[in-house]
Design a protein around this motif. Structure first.
Motif, PDB file in Angstrom:
ATOM      1  N   ARG A 177       3.520 -17.581   0.618  1.00 20.89           N
ATOM      2  CA  ARG A 177       3.619 -16.113   0.675  1.00 20.89           C
ATOM      3  C   ARG A 177       2.273 -15.493   1.019  1.00 20.89           C
ATOM      4  O   ARG A 177       2.182 -14.561   1.825  1.00 20.89           O
ATOM      5  CB  ARG A 177       4.142 -15.560  -0.651  1.00 20.89           C
ATOM      6  N   GLU A 178       1.225 -16.016   0.421  1.00 21.48           N
ATOM      7  CA  GLU A 178      -0.121 -15.526   0.705  1.00 21.48           C
ATOM      8  C   GLU A 178      -0.497 -15.788   2.156  1.00 21.48           C
ATOM      9  O   GLU A 178      -1.039 -14.925   2.847  1.00 21.48           O
ATOM     10  CB  GLU A 178      -1.116 -16.211  -0.234  1.00 21.48           C
ATOM     11  N   ARG A 179      -0.197 -16.990   2.623  1.00 20.18           N
ATOM     12  CA  ARG A 179      -0.536 -17.391   3.993  1.00 20.18           C
ATOM     13  C   ARG A 179       0.185 -16.515   5.022  1.00 20.18           C
ATOM     14  O   ARG A 179      -0.427 -15.980   5.958  1.00 20.18           O
ATOM     15  CB  ARG A 179      -0.155 -18.855   4.186  1.00 20.18           C
ATOM     16  N   ILE A 180       1.482 -16.369   4.869  1.00 24.54           N
ATOM     17  CA  ILE A 180       2.265 -15.601   5.833  1.00 24.54           C
ATOM     18  C   ILE A 180       1.940 -14.115   5.734  1.00 24.54           C
ATOM     19  O   ILE A 180       1.841 -13.415   6.749  1.00 24.54           O
ATOM     20  CB  ILE A 180       3.763 -15.878   5.639  1.00 24.54           C
ATOM     21  N   GLY A 181       1.735 -13.614   4.522  1.00 16.49           N
ATOM     22  CA  GLY A 181       1.371 -12.215   4.362  1.00 16.49           C
ATOM     23  C   GLY A 181       0.036 -11.890   4.997  1.00 16.49           C
ATOM     24  O   GLY A 181      -0.115 -10.858   5.681  1.00 16.49           O
ATOM     25  N   ARG A 182      -0.945 -12.748   4.806  1.00 19.22           N
ATOM     26  CA  ARG A 182      -2.267 -12.535   5.397  1.00 19.22           C
ATOM     27  C   ARG A 182      -2.197 -12.596   6.926  1.00 19.22           C
ATOM     28  O   ARG A 182      -2.820 -11.806   7.624  1.00 19.22           O
ATOM     29  CB  ARG A 182      -3.240 -13.579   4.856  1.00 19.22           C
ATOM     30  N   TRP A 183      -1.408 -13.541   7.431  1.00 22.09           N
ATOM     31  CA  TRP A 183      -1.214 -13.635   8.877  1.00 22.09           C
ATOM     32  C   TRP A 183      -0.589 -12.356   9.422  1.00 22.09           C
ATOM     33  O   TRP A 183      -1.055 -11.796  10.417  1.00 22.09           O
ATOM     34  CB  TRP A 183      -0.332 -14.846   9.196  1.00 22.09           C
ATOM     35  N   ALA A 184       0.469 -11.894   8.763  1.00 21.65           N
ATOM     36  CA  ALA A 184       1.176 -10.701   9.230  1.00 21.65           C
ATOM     37  C   ALA A 184       0.263  -9.482   9.245  1.00 21.65           C
ATOM     38  O   ALA A 184       0.357  -8.629  10.145  1.00 21.65           O
ATOM     39  CB  ALA A 184       2.395 -10.437   8.345  1.00 21.65           C
ATOM     40  N   ASP A 185      -0.629  -9.384   8.273  1.00 23.40           N
ATOM     41  CA  ASP A 185      -1.545  -8.253   8.217  1.00 23.40           C
ATOM     42  C   ASP A 185      -2.495  -8.230   9.411  1.00 23.40           C
ATOM     43  O   ASP A 185      -3.048  -7.178   9.758  1.00 23.40           O
ATOM     44  CB  ASP A 185      -2.358  -8.289   6.923  1.00 23.40           C
ATOM     45  N   GLY A 186      -2.684  -9.384  10.062  1.00 24.90           N
ATOM     46  CA  GLY A 186      -3.574  -9.449  11.213  1.00 24.90           C
ATOM     47  C   GLY A 186      -2.866  -9.328  12.545  1.00 24.90           C
ATOM     48  O   GLY A 186      -3.515  -9.408  13.597  1.00 24.90           O
ATOM     49  N   VAL A 187      -1.545  -9.149  12.524  1.00 20.72           N
ATOM     50  CA  VAL A 187      -0.768  -9.049  13.758  1.00 20.72           C
ATOM     51  C   VAL A 187      -0.623  -7.588  14.156  1.00 20.72           C
ATOM     52  O   VAL A 187      -0.316  -6.732  13.328  1.00 20.72           O
ATOM     53  CB  VAL A 187       0.624  -9.690  13.578  1.00 20.72           C
ATOM     54  N   ASP A 188      -0.830  -7.309  15.425  1.00 21.46           N
ATOM     55  CA  ASP A 188      -0.660  -5.963  15.974  1.00 21.46           C
ATOM     56  C   ASP A 188       0.545  -5.974  16.904  1.00 21.46           C
ATOM     57  O   ASP A 188       0.490  -6.553  17.986  1.00 21.46           O
ATOM     58  CB  ASP A 188      -1.931  -5.555  16.730  1.00 21.46           C
ATOM     59  N   GLY A 189       1.635  -5.374  16.468  1.00 21.22           N
ATOM     60  CA  GLY A 189       2.824  -5.311  17.308  1.00 21.22           C
ATOM     61  C   GLY A 189       4.031  -5.975  16.680  1.00 21.22           C
ATOM     62  O   GLY A 189       4.000  -6.454  15.546  1.00 21.22           O
ATOM     63  N   MET A 201       9.939 -19.319  -2.814  1.00 25.26           N
ATOM     64  CA  MET A 201       8.895 -19.850  -1.945  1.00 25.26           C
ATOM     65  C   MET A 201       7.578 -20.022  -2.691  1.00 25.26           C
ATOM     66  O   MET A 201       7.304 -19.331  -3.670  1.00 25.26           O
ATOM     67  CB  MET A 201       8.688 -18.919  -0.749  1.00 25.26           C
ATOM     68  N   ASP A 202       6.780 -20.930  -2.221  1.00 28.02           N
ATOM     69  CA  ASP A 202       5.486 -21.209  -2.838  1.00 28.02           C
ATOM     70  C   ASP A 202       4.564 -20.001  -2.709  1.00 28.02           C
ATOM     71  O   ASP A 202       4.513 -19.339  -1.663  1.00 28.02           O
ATOM     72  CB  ASP A 202       4.858 -22.423  -2.153  1.00 28.02           C
ATOM     73  N   ASP A 203       3.821 -19.709  -3.765  1.00 23.90           N
ATOM     74  CA  ASP A 203       2.874 -18.590  -3.728  1.00 23.90           C
ATOM     75  C   ASP A 203       1.867 -18.742  -2.587  1.00 23.90           C
ATOM     76  O   ASP A 203       1.468 -17.749  -1.964  1.00 23.90           O
ATOM     77  CB  ASP A 203       2.107 -18.488  -5.050  1.00 23.90           C
ATOM     78  N   VAL A 204       1.448 -19.977  -2.326  1.00 23.89           N
ATOM     79  CA  VAL A 204       0.480 -20.218  -1.255  1.00 23.89           C
ATOM     80  C   VAL A 204       1.070 -19.831   0.097  1.00 23.89           C
ATOM     81  O   VAL A 204       0.375 -19.261   0.950  1.00 23.89           O
ATOM     82  CB  VAL A 204       0.031 -21.696  -1.250  1.00 23.89           C
TER      83      VAL A 204
END
Length: 204
Positions: free
Chosen positions: A37-49, A32-35
């Motif tokens: 991975r960064e995008r989805i990882g950053r999103w996941a870090d902001g999800v509660d639940g 997968m593209d590094d961008v």
């Protein structure tokens, strides 16, 4: 793309016929593209639940989320994808289901990831799927959707089965109609690839 619809069958059968090939090409997070991975990882870090990876395909993004400590589950229409993902990532829960038949209590999720999993839905079907995603999310829950950037609703001959373009503006309008508010968006064009876009929204 409602449950057991002709569209579901077309998508399921199309991907089932190419599941081995598709997994070899796209089923490893390292491909997968590094961008992304960064995008989805950053999103996941902001999800509660709890997070639902809707249309998880080979399961690599679900595993990526779980490896980051996210309580995530992957669902997909294609039994071949689910069987292979369960074998390759035994620490991750997967099952055969669709967004419109996910058997998830209303308002129970903190996040839904729909990374290129809604691209085959017609405009009317897409509204149903976004509504289904909103139903699963609690207020303040987040949705991240990845898609091909282009004229709103325009069909094109994807390698598996017909897919549709959406612009950021057009997709945002659909998301707002179905109970979401914009957090952010991004778009890019890379040589040899169709234009990409993604939108992160919050359930209101």
């Amino acid at each position: 793309m409602a449950n057991d619809s002709g569209s579901d069958a077309r998508i399921r059968d199309g991907y089932a016929a190419r599941a081995v090939e598709y997994t070899a090409l796209f089923g490893d997070i390292g491909q997968m593209d590094d961008v992304d991975r960064e995008r989805i990882g950053r999103w996941a870090d902001g999800v509660d639940g709890r997070v639902l990876d809707a249309g998880c395909g080979p399961g690599h993004w679900t595993a990526f989320l779980v490896d980051r400590g996210v309580d995530a589950e992957g669902i997909d229409l294609v039994p071949e994808f689910i069987a292979d993902a369960s074998a390759r990532f035994p620490q991750v829960p997967y099952r055969v289901a669709s967004l419109t038949d996910a058997d998830v209590p209303a308002g129970s999720l903190g996040g839904v990831l729909a990374w290129y999993s809604l691209i085959h839905a017609s405009p009317d079907e897409l509204l149903l799927l976004l509504t289904a995603a909103r139903r699963t999310l609690r207020e303040g829950g987040r949705l991240l959707i990845g898609f091909f950037d282009g004229p709103d609703g325009e069909a094109f001959p994807h390698a598996v089965t017909t897919a549709h373009f959406w612009s950021v503006t057009g997709m945002t309008a659909l998301l707002e109609r179905t109970g979401f508010a914009m957090i952010d968006s991004e778009a890019r064009v890379q040589d040899g690839r169709r234009p990409h876009a993604s939108i992160s929204v919050v359930a209101i």
